[in-house]
Enzyme design. Structure first.
Site, PDB file in Angstrom:
ATOM      1  N   LYS A  19      -3.121  91.088  57.710  1.00 54.21           N
ATOM      2  CA  LYS A  19      -2.167  92.184  57.910  1.00 54.21           C
ATOM      3  C   LYS A  19      -0.725  91.861  57.499  1.00 54.21           C
ATOM      4  O   LYS A  19       0.063  92.779  57.276  1.00 54.21           O
ATOM      5  CB  LYS A  19      -2.159  92.590  59.385  1.00 54.21           C
ATOM      6  CG  LYS A  19      -3.442  93.257  59.820  1.00 54.21           C
ATOM      7  CD  LYS A  19      -3.712  94.517  59.003  1.00 54.21           C
ATOM      8  CE  LYS A  19      -5.124  95.016  59.171  1.00 54.21           C
ATOM      9  NZ  LYS A  19      -5.547  95.890  58.065  1.00 54.21           N
ATOM     10  N   PRO A  38      -3.118  85.465  60.497  1.00 50.81           N
ATOM     11  CA  PRO A  38      -3.677  85.967  59.233  1.00 50.81           C
ATOM     12  C   PRO A  38      -5.147  86.387  59.307  1.00 50.81           C
ATOM     13  O   PRO A  38      -5.677  86.936  58.360  1.00 50.81           O
ATOM     14  CB  PRO A  38      -3.484  84.805  58.265  1.00 50.81           C
ATOM     15  CG  PRO A  38      -3.274  83.620  59.101  1.00 50.81           C
ATOM     16  CD  PRO A  38      -2.675  84.076  60.372  1.00 50.81           C
ATOM     17  N   HIS A  79     -13.068  95.497  46.945  1.00 43.70           N
ATOM     18  CA  HIS A  79     -14.164  95.097  47.844  1.00 43.70           C
ATOM     19  C   HIS A  79     -14.519  96.228  48.795  1.00 43.70           C
ATOM     20  O   HIS A  79     -13.646  96.910  49.321  1.00 43.70           O
ATOM     21  CB  HIS A  79     -13.761  93.848  48.651  1.00 43.70           C
ATOM     22  CG  HIS A  79     -13.915  92.583  47.870  1.00 43.70           C
ATOM     23  ND1 HIS A  79     -14.022  91.352  48.454  1.00 43.70           N
ATOM     24  CD2 HIS A  79     -14.008  92.375  46.531  1.00 43.70           C
ATOM     25  CE1 HIS A  79     -14.170  90.425  47.516  1.00 43.70           C
ATOM     26  NE2 HIS A  79     -14.159  91.010  46.339  1.00 43.70           N
ATOM     27  N   TYR A 107     -16.133  85.761  56.992  1.00 40.10           N
ATOM     28  CA  TYR A 107     -15.457  85.291  58.210  1.00 40.10           C
ATOM     29  C   TYR A 107     -16.536  84.613  59.058  1.00 40.10           C
ATOM     30  O   TYR A 107     -17.455  85.263  59.536  1.00 40.10           O
ATOM     31  CB  TYR A 107     -14.850  86.451  58.989  1.00 40.10           C
ATOM     32  CG  TYR A 107     -13.608  87.054  58.366  1.00 40.10           C
ATOM     33  CD1 TYR A 107     -13.700  87.963  57.306  1.00 40.10           C
ATOM     34  CD2 TYR A 107     -12.338  86.718  58.836  1.00 40.10           C
ATOM     35  CE1 TYR A 107     -12.550  88.520  56.737  1.00 40.10           C
ATOM     36  CE2 TYR A 107     -11.189  87.272  58.263  1.00 40.10           C
ATOM     37  CZ  TYR A 107     -11.312  88.167  57.225  1.00 40.10           C
ATOM     38  OH  TYR A 107     -10.173  88.710  56.661  1.00 40.10           O
TER      39      TYR A 107
END
Ligand code: FAS
Ligand code: PHB
Length: 391
Positions: free
Chosen positions: A297, A293, A72, A201
């Protein structure tokens, strides 16, 4: 039984460490409490930083990742019903992220280790660690109802947040930083083609939502929920309805739904235990730190710790120099705290809090608008998301 490095835990940290050590002729035994099927089926993270994908590839365990993973080049921020792409690769000189489930990484590492004659003892629960301040530590464990001992030079505590390693460090040695966020994530794995080509997001007045992927046929989605939420309160139809509300845009984007294969609630926590070493015990991964999350990471930090620890142990065995081992904790913690801050920034920017004031809501939207409209601000997000090369 005796080995050079006793590794507790067959998660990303322990398996990566065992694999990297073996490539330099250093012997290890991995003790894993669960059975192989459980470990390989546990659905968790999904985003590999450029550095993590490069490490797996360079160490000969990235072939299936390159065949089946999804590279991506950007993510989407969604707020106020508008869509804003963050062009990760354009902003970071071409760096990317790899979408490849954590359980796939674990499968590839287990297969590679066993094919190379590596020792991974499944169903072997570490019970106690002794002699950590001596030159001959011992891990006491049980397997098939029998109590056994694993003698070694060094113990790598890769046994996650609830393991025995961190607990084996005497009181007063560790400084612990712990923050529980006032919300959790309800995560689903669904048998439906993703409705997006890149991760979304989304911040909405109803709460955060994330659309991730696993393959062209499988979607991974999350929505912000209360920390004490009960899965029983979330039948499939309610989950899809709430996700649709949170992803809604003015341009009529639609979310496809389908059978939910798995659902679970993950608490949101920021945790760091310092130092990541006590005598001959070195902590790596979730045994030493937990990040929310939102920054994707956790898995990457675990692999990063394993890389630093492998380099330190290889130098120690090869030349007797303990310099890298002595620097292990400080080296990892600099990257851990950078990731902890980035995850906190992404989490507070995208989630809503109960009883927050109107001005806090507007400040959050101003922050999101700045990141979506400023190259400098978007670069901050991009370079942390793909993984910094500087630390
Ligand atoms: P792990 O917890 O993966 O592995 C530790 C291993 O040690 C386990 O296999 C355990 O069985 C074993 N063990 C424990 N005690 C033992 C004992 N006494 N003896 C022997 N073995 C023992 N991160 C993200 O980036 N994105 C996500 O979406 C995300 N989702 C998550 C969802 C859940 C439910 C959880 C718990 C974590 C999630 N994480 C996510 C974080 C996760 O990916 C971790 O960061 C990652 O698994 C860390 O890897 P390890 O440090 O190897 O620990
Ligand atoms: C996932 O695909 O599981 C995932 C992706 C991005 C995150 C967290 C989880 O920030």
């Amino acid at each position: 039984m005796r080995t050079q490095v006793a590794i507790i835990g067959a998660g990303p940290a322990g398996l990566t460490l065992s694999h990297l050590l073996a490539r330099h002729g250093i012997d290890s035994v991995v003790l894993e409490h669960r059975d192989r099927d459980y470990v390989e089926r546990r659905v968790r993270a999904g985003v590999l930083e450029q550095g993590t994908a490069d490490l797996l590839r360079a160490s000969g365990v990235g072939a299936r990742m390159d065949r089946e993973g999804l590279v991506h080049h950007g993510i989407e921020l969604r707020f106020s019903h508008q869509r804003h792409r963050i062009p990760l690769s354009d902003l970071t000189g071409g760096r990317t992220v790899m979408i490849y489930g954590q359980q796939e990484v674990v499968k590839d590492l287990i297969q590679t280790r066993l094919a190379a004659g590596g020792q991974i003892l499944f169903g072997a629960e570490a019970l106690a660690l002794d002699g950590l301040t001596s030159a001959a530590p011992v891990v006491r464990y049980q397997q098939n109802g029998e109590r056994r001992e694993l003698r070694c030079d060094v113990v790598a505590g890769c046994d996650g947040f609830h393991g025995v390693s961190r607990a084996a460090i005497p009181a007063g040695v560790l400084t612990v930083y712990d923050h529980e966020y006032p919300f959790a994530w309800l995560g689903i794995l669904a048998a439906v083609p993703p409705s997006t080509g890149e991760l979304i997001y989304a911040h909405s007045e109803r709460g955060f939502a994330l659309h991730s992927l696993r393959s062209p046929e499988i979607s991974r989605l999350y929505l912000q929920c209360r920390p004490d939420e009960e899965l029983a309160n979330w039948p499939d139809a309610r989950i899809w309805d709430e996700l649709r509300r949170r992803f809604a845009t003015d341009d009529g984007w639609t979310l496809a739904d389908g059978p939910i294969l798995e659902k679970g609630i993950t608490p949101m926590r920021g945790f760091v235990a310092e130092p990541m070493r006590y005598g001959r015990l070195l902590l790596a991964g979730d045994a030493a730190h937990i990040v929310p999350p939102t920054g994707a990471k956790g898995l990457n930090l675990a692999v990063g710790d394993a890389r630093v620890l492998a380099e330190a142990l290889i130098a120690w065995y090869r030349s007797g120099s303990a310099d890298l081992l002595d620097a292990y904790s400080a080296t990892c913690l600099r990257r851990v705290w950078r990731a902890q801050h980035f995850a906190w920034w992404m989490t507070t920017m995208l989630h809503i809090q109960e009883r927050e004031s109107d001005i806090e809501r507007r400040l959050r939207l101003a922050q999101l608008d700045y990141v979506a409209s400023s190259t400098a601000a978007a670069t901050t997000l991009a370079e942390n998301y793909v993984g910094l090369t500087s630390i």
